[in-house]
Write a protein that holds these residues in place. Structure first.
Motif, PDB file in Angstrom:
ATOM      1  N   SER A 250       8.097  65.775  38.210  1.00 37.83           N
ATOM      2  CA  SER A 250       8.299  66.709  39.310  1.00 37.83           C
ATOM      3  C   SER A 250       7.033  66.811  40.157  1.00 37.83           C
ATOM      4  O   SER A 250       5.930  66.526  39.683  1.00 37.83           O
ATOM      5  N   HIS A 251       7.245  67.225  41.406  1.00 43.49           N
ATOM      6  CA  HIS A 251       6.123  67.425  42.323  1.00 43.49           C
ATOM      7  C   HIS A 251       6.425  68.653  43.172  1.00 43.49           C
ATOM      8  O   HIS A 251       7.522  68.793  43.714  1.00 43.49           O
ATOM      9  N   ASN A 252       5.430  69.534  43.285  1.00 40.93           N
ATOM     10  CA  ASN A 252       5.562  70.719  44.121  1.00 40.93           C
ATOM     11  C   ASN A 252       4.643  70.552  45.323  1.00 40.93           C
ATOM     12  O   ASN A 252       3.432  70.428  45.172  1.00 40.93           O
ATOM     13  N   PHE A 253       5.246  70.535  46.520  1.00 42.42           N
ATOM     14  CA  PHE A 253       4.466  70.381  47.744  1.00 42.42           C
ATOM     15  C   PHE A 253       3.732  71.661  48.093  1.00 42.42           C
ATOM     16  O   PHE A 253       2.882  71.666  48.983  1.00 42.42           O
ATOM     17  N   GLY A 254       4.077  72.753  47.457  1.00 42.16           N
ATOM     18  CA  GLY A 254       3.469  74.037  47.794  1.00 42.16           C
ATOM     19  C   GLY A 254       4.034  74.541  49.108  1.00 42.16           C
ATOM     20  O   GLY A 254       5.196  74.297  49.436  1.00 42.16           O
ATOM     21  N   THR A 255       3.203  75.212  49.881  1.00 36.40           N
ATOM     22  CA  THR A 255       3.640  75.772  51.164  1.00 36.40           C
ATOM     23  C   THR A 255       3.129  74.898  52.304  1.00 36.40           C
ATOM     24  O   THR A 255       1.959  74.518  52.324  1.00 36.40           O
ATOM     25  N   PHE A 256       4.037  74.589  53.234  1.00 40.65           N
ATOM     26  CA  PHE A 256       3.663  73.820  54.420  1.00 40.65           C
ATOM     27  C   PHE A 256       4.450  74.353  55.610  1.00 40.65           C
ATOM     28  O   PHE A 256       5.496  74.978  55.452  1.00 40.65           O
ATOM     29  N   SER A 257       3.931  74.116  56.804  1.00 37.03           N
ATOM     30  CA  SER A 257       4.501  74.697  58.014  1.00 37.03           C
ATOM     31  C   SER A 257       5.644  73.865  58.588  1.00 37.03           C
ATOM     32  O   SER A 257       5.669  72.640  58.443  1.00 37.03           O
ATOM     33  N   GLU A 258       6.534  74.544  59.239  1.00 34.65           N
ATOM     34  CA  GLU A 258       7.634  73.902  59.960  1.00 34.65           C
ATOM     35  C   GLU A 258       7.092  73.026  61.103  1.00 34.65           C
ATOM     36  O   GLU A 258       7.760  72.107  61.566  1.00 34.65           O
ATOM     37  N   LYS A 259       5.849  73.281  61.527  1.00 35.45           N
ATOM     38  CA  LYS A 259       5.204  72.472  62.571  1.00 35.45           C
ATOM     39  C   LYS A 259       4.949  71.048  62.074  1.00 35.45           C
ATOM     40  O   LYS A 259       4.925  70.112  62.854  1.00 35.45           O
ATOM     41  N   SER A 260       4.687  70.893  60.784  1.00 42.54           N
ATOM     42  CA  SER A 260       4.490  69.576  60.149  1.00 42.54           C
ATOM     43  C   SER A 260       5.498  69.455  59.008  1.00 42.54           C
ATOM     44  O   SER A 260       5.142  69.582  57.832  1.00 42.54           O
ATOM     45  N   PRO A 261       6.767  69.192  59.365  1.00 43.90           N
ATOM     46  CA  PRO A 261       7.832  69.273  58.365  1.00 43.90           C
ATOM     47  C   PRO A 261       7.980  68.062  57.440  1.00 43.90           C
ATOM     48  O   PRO A 261       8.782  68.102  56.519  1.00 43.90           O
ATOM     49  N   VAL A 262       7.220  67.002  57.676  1.00 47.88           N
ATOM     50  CA  VAL A 262       7.357  65.793  56.853  1.00 47.88           C
ATOM     51  C   VAL A 262       6.229  65.755  55.821  1.00 47.88           C
ATOM     52  O   VAL A 262       5.050  65.760  56.182  1.00 47.88           O
ATOM     53  N   VAL A 263       6.619  65.741  54.540  1.00 46.98           N
ATOM     54  CA  VAL A 263       5.642  65.664  53.446  1.00 46.98           C
ATOM     55  C   VAL A 263       6.030  64.516  52.518  1.00 46.98           C
ATOM     56  O   VAL A 263       7.204  64.184  52.385  1.00 46.98           O
TER      57      VAL A 263
END
Length: 134
Positions: free
Chosen positions: A37-50
């Motif tokens: 598993s991998h948790n991306f944590g919190t990221f913004s809708e401004k940079s939606p690709v992780v």
């Protein structure tokens, strides 16, 4: 006559059992992931690709082939090595989540990996929290 038929059936059963045992001893590939598993944590809708990378090792004794890696939805795309991975070698599955057009908030997606190994199916998980652009 019954004894001859009985002995013949026992002989056939014994041969069948022995051949089944021989095929079970066949060398097989075996996939072992560093993490499932991998948790991306919190990221913004401004940079939606992780993106993240799942690394695995062929711990078996035969070449490992990934037959397919399928995500639970179209917003998640796995990319993987198509070439056989030799015993002791490592490979990668790169997973990209695209939150464009998705509602902000928590997500959890699965990637189902199918191989020719002793463990034919493995599930990988990604999750994270996409915050609203302000």
């Amino acid at each position: 006559m019954k004894k001859i038929i009985f002995m013949t059936l026992m002989l056939i059963s014994g041969i069948t059992f022995a051949s089944a045992q021989a095929t079970n001893g066949k060398k097989q590939a075996e996939i072992k992931f560093d993490n499932l598993s991998h948790n991306f944590g919190t990221f913004s809708e401004k940079s939606p690709v992780v993106t993240c990378v799942f690394t695995y090792t062929n711990v078996g004794e035969a070449p490992l082939i990934i037959n397919q890696a399928i995500a639970s939805c179209g917003c998640t795309v796995p990319a993987y090595t198509k070439a056989p991975i030799m015993p002791g070698q490592k490979g990668e599955i790169k997973v990209t989540y695209n939150g464009s057009g998705k509602f902000p908030g928590h997500f959890k997606k699965t990637i189902t990996v199918r191989t020719n190994g002793a463990t034919e199916m493995t599930r990988l998980y990604i999750e994270g929290d996409m915050t609203e652009a302000k």
